[in-house]
Design a protein around this motif. Structure first.
Motif, PDB file in Angstrom:
ATOM      1  N   ILE A  93       0.197  -0.890  -0.109  1.00 30.13           N
ATOM      2  CA  ILE A  93      -0.059   0.138  -0.098  1.00 30.13           C
ATOM      3  C   ILE A  93       0.715   1.228  -0.114  1.00 30.13           C
ATOM      4  O   ILE A  93       0.745   2.488  -0.770  1.00 30.13           O
ATOM      5  CB  ILE A  93      -1.007  -0.162   1.275  1.00 30.13           C
ATOM      6  CG1 ILE A  93      -1.806  -1.440   1.544  1.00 30.13           C
ATOM      7  CG2 ILE A  93      -2.036   1.386   1.472  1.00 30.13           C
ATOM      8  CD1 ILE A  93      -2.931  -1.573   0.079  1.00 30.13           C
ATOM      9  N   ALA A  94       1.901   1.076   0.284  1.00 31.30           N
ATOM     10  CA  ALA A  94       3.209   2.558   0.818  1.00 31.30           C
ATOM     11  C   ALA A  94       3.396   2.797  -0.801  1.00 31.30           C
ATOM     12  O   ALA A  94       3.648   3.447  -0.824  1.00 31.30           O
ATOM     13  CB  ALA A  94       3.613   2.222   1.454  1.00 31.30           C
ATOM     14  N   ALA A  95       3.588   1.634  -1.401  1.00 28.94           N
ATOM     15  CA  ALA A  95       4.623   1.654  -2.423  1.00 28.94           C
ATOM     16  C   ALA A  95       3.416   2.219  -3.501  1.00 28.94           C
ATOM     17  O   ALA A  95       3.622   3.014  -4.746  1.00 28.94           O
ATOM     18  CB  ALA A  95       4.454   0.030  -3.071  1.00 28.94           C
ATOM     19  N   ALA A  96       2.649   1.726  -3.672  1.00 30.57           N
ATOM     20  CA  ALA A  96       1.575   1.778  -4.449  1.00 30.57           C
ATOM     21  C   ALA A  96       1.275   3.386  -4.065  1.00 30.57           C
ATOM     22  O   ALA A  96       0.937   4.318  -5.120  1.00 30.57           O
ATOM     23  CB  ALA A  96       0.307   1.292  -4.158  1.00 30.57           C
ATOM     24  N   SER A  97       0.749   4.526  -2.885  1.00 32.37           N
ATOM     25  CA  SER A  97       0.859   5.647  -3.020  1.00 32.37           C
ATOM     26  C   SER A  97       2.045   6.720  -3.018  1.00 32.37           C
ATOM     27  O   SER A  97       1.817   7.902  -3.745  1.00 32.37           O
ATOM     28  CB  SER A  97       0.800   6.019  -0.878  1.00 32.37           C
ATOM     29  OG  SER A  97       1.435   5.519  -0.366  1.00 32.37           O
ATOM     30  N   VAL A  98       2.869   6.008  -3.376  1.00 35.26           N
ATOM     31  CA  VAL A  98       4.768   6.782  -3.386  1.00 35.26           C
ATOM     32  C   VAL A  98       4.685   6.751  -4.894  1.00 35.26           C
ATOM     33  O   VAL A  98       5.099   7.615  -5.890  1.00 35.26           O
ATOM     34  CB  VAL A  98       5.574   6.777  -2.985  1.00 35.26           C
ATOM     35  CG1 VAL A  98       5.469   7.522  -1.416  1.00 35.26           C
ATOM     36  CG2 VAL A  98       6.212   5.099  -3.060  1.00 35.26           C
ATOM     37  N   ALA A 122       9.832   2.495   0.233  1.00 34.44           N
ATOM     38  CA  ALA A 122       8.929   3.471  -0.114  1.00 34.44           C
ATOM     39  C   ALA A 122       8.453   4.629   1.380  1.00 34.44           C
ATOM     40  O   ALA A 122       7.596   3.508   2.733  1.00 34.44           O
ATOM     41  CB  ALA A 122       7.018   3.098   0.422  1.00 34.44           C
ATOM     42  N   THR A 123       7.891   5.525   1.073  1.00 30.07           N
ATOM     43  CA  THR A 123       7.915   7.035   1.839  1.00 30.07           C
ATOM     44  C   THR A 123       8.776   7.105   3.054  1.00 30.07           C
ATOM     45  O   THR A 123       8.802   7.861   3.585  1.00 30.07           O
ATOM     46  CB  THR A 123       5.996   6.012   3.527  1.00 30.07           C
ATOM     47  OG1 THR A 123       7.001   5.369   4.100  1.00 30.07           O
ATOM     48  CG2 THR A 123       5.272   5.523   2.416  1.00 30.07           C
ATOM     49  N   TRP A 124      10.075   6.540   2.703  1.00 31.92           N
ATOM     50  CA  TRP A 124      11.145   7.012   3.938  1.00 31.92           C
ATOM     51  C   TRP A 124      11.306   7.992   3.042  1.00 31.92           C
ATOM     52  O   TRP A 124      11.188   8.378   1.592  1.00 31.92           O
ATOM     53  CB  TRP A 124      12.055   5.585   4.238  1.00 31.92           C
ATOM     54  CG  TRP A 124      11.903   4.550   4.731  1.00 31.92           C
ATOM     55  CD1 TRP A 124      10.087   4.200   4.353  1.00 31.92           C
ATOM     56  CD2 TRP A 124      12.602   4.337   6.031  1.00 31.92           C
ATOM     57  NE1 TRP A 124      11.128   3.389   5.854  1.00 31.92           N
ATOM     58  CE2 TRP A 124      11.629   3.253   6.465  1.00 31.92           C
ATOM     59  CE3 TRP A 124      13.545   3.985   6.292  1.00 31.92           C
ATOM     60  CZ2 TRP A 124      12.210   2.719   7.268  1.00 31.92           C
ATOM     61  CZ3 TRP A 124      14.381   3.936   8.047  1.00 31.92           C
ATOM     62  CH2 TRP A 124      13.270   2.942   7.677  1.00 31.92           C
ATOM     63  N   THR A 125      12.515   8.606   3.835  1.00 31.05           N
ATOM     64  CA  THR A 125      13.380  10.358   2.569  1.00 31.05           C
ATOM     65  C   THR A 125      13.726  10.108   1.757  1.00 31.05           C
ATOM     66  O   THR A 125      14.097  10.212   0.380  1.00 31.05           O
ATOM     67  CB  THR A 125      13.616  10.732   3.805  1.00 31.05           C
ATOM     68  OG1 THR A 125      14.678   9.735   4.424  1.00 31.05           O
ATOM     69  CG2 THR A 125      12.993  11.775   4.777  1.00 31.05           C
ATOM     70  N   ASN A 126      14.633   8.976   2.102  1.00 30.36           N
ATOM     71  CA  ASN A 126      15.587   7.524   0.912  1.00 30.36           C
ATOM     72  C   ASN A 126      14.829   6.202  -0.235  1.00 30.36           C
ATOM     73  O   ASN A 126      15.470   6.694  -0.663  1.00 30.36           O
ATOM     74  CB  ASN A 126      17.031   7.121   1.085  1.00 30.36           C
ATOM     75  CG  ASN A 126      16.656   6.112   2.693  1.00 30.36           C
ATOM     76  OD1 ASN A 126      15.215   5.829   2.455  1.00 30.36           O
ATOM     77  ND2 ASN A 126      17.640   5.226   2.374  1.00 30.36           N
TER      78      ASN A 126
END
Length: 199
Positions: free
Chosen positions: A52-57, A132-136
């Motif tokens: 889900i995090a990957a889809a969001s970014v 995903a969702t991390w700064t890097n």
């Protein structure tokens, strides 16, 4: 688990933090069973799994209206025994499913080989999302045909999910699909059919 049980027995409030969601590759059952065996009550608080995090970014959605209505969450591994393989599930992508593969980026050549053996051709979209969702975080988009080379160029070997199917590149169907929620010709409880009055 020993630390959780010991701390709870001491009357402490214990929080076992996990990255993502414990219900997806989180070794949750073993922890639950250990607490149950010790008579310790617990609550599971849901998190955001990497798919889900990957889809969001990306940004994208894993279920594209009228195209991809199913999501397969699976994993790849060299050492951990698994029932079924990417080869077995690949045909569902041909039928419109989105596949999200965990723990496979370090063996991405094997992942792509199995997807090809399962019938996917080189034009199928693929995205690799690192942290995903991390700064890097890094996002690498490609296809079955070129994603291995692109991922190796970015030196991504861990902490990633691989998304396979139209959801990896929804621009392919931009302006071709419409959700029934926003389609004025589709009726639902908030937009019932209008009855035409006789002239």
């Amino acid at each position: 688990m020993e630390i959780m049980v010991k701390s709870a027995d001491e009357g402490k409030l214990v929080a076992r933090l996990k990255s993502g969601d414990g219900g997806i590759y989180g070794a949750l059952l073993e922890e639950m069973w250990a607490l149950e065996a010790s008579g310790i009550p617990f609550e599971i608080v849901p998190g955001i799994t990497a798919a889900i995090a990957a889809a969001s970014v990306l940004p994208s959605e894993l279920t594209i209206p009228k195209i991809s209505q199913s999501v397969i969450i699976t994993r790849a591994s060299l050492r951990v025994p698994m029932k079924g393989s990417l080869r077995d599930y690949a045909h569902h992508v041909k039928e419109g499913a989105t596949m999200v593969i965990y723990t496979g980026v370090h063996i991405i050549e094997k992942v792509i080989d199995q997807l090809r053996e399962g019938g996917l051709d080189d034009s199928v979209p693929v995205a690799v999302v690192y942290r995903a969702t991390w700064t890097n975080q890094k996002i690498v988009k490609g296809t079955i045909g070129d994603i291995v080379q692109k991922v190796k160029k970015e030196k991504i070997y861990r902490d990633s999910v691989i998304i396979v199917g139209i959801s990896a590149n929804p621009d392919i169907v931009k302006n071709e699909v419409r959700s029934s929620v926003y389609d004025p010709s589709h009726n639902h409880s908030y937009r019932p059919w209008k009855v035409k009055e006789d002239d």
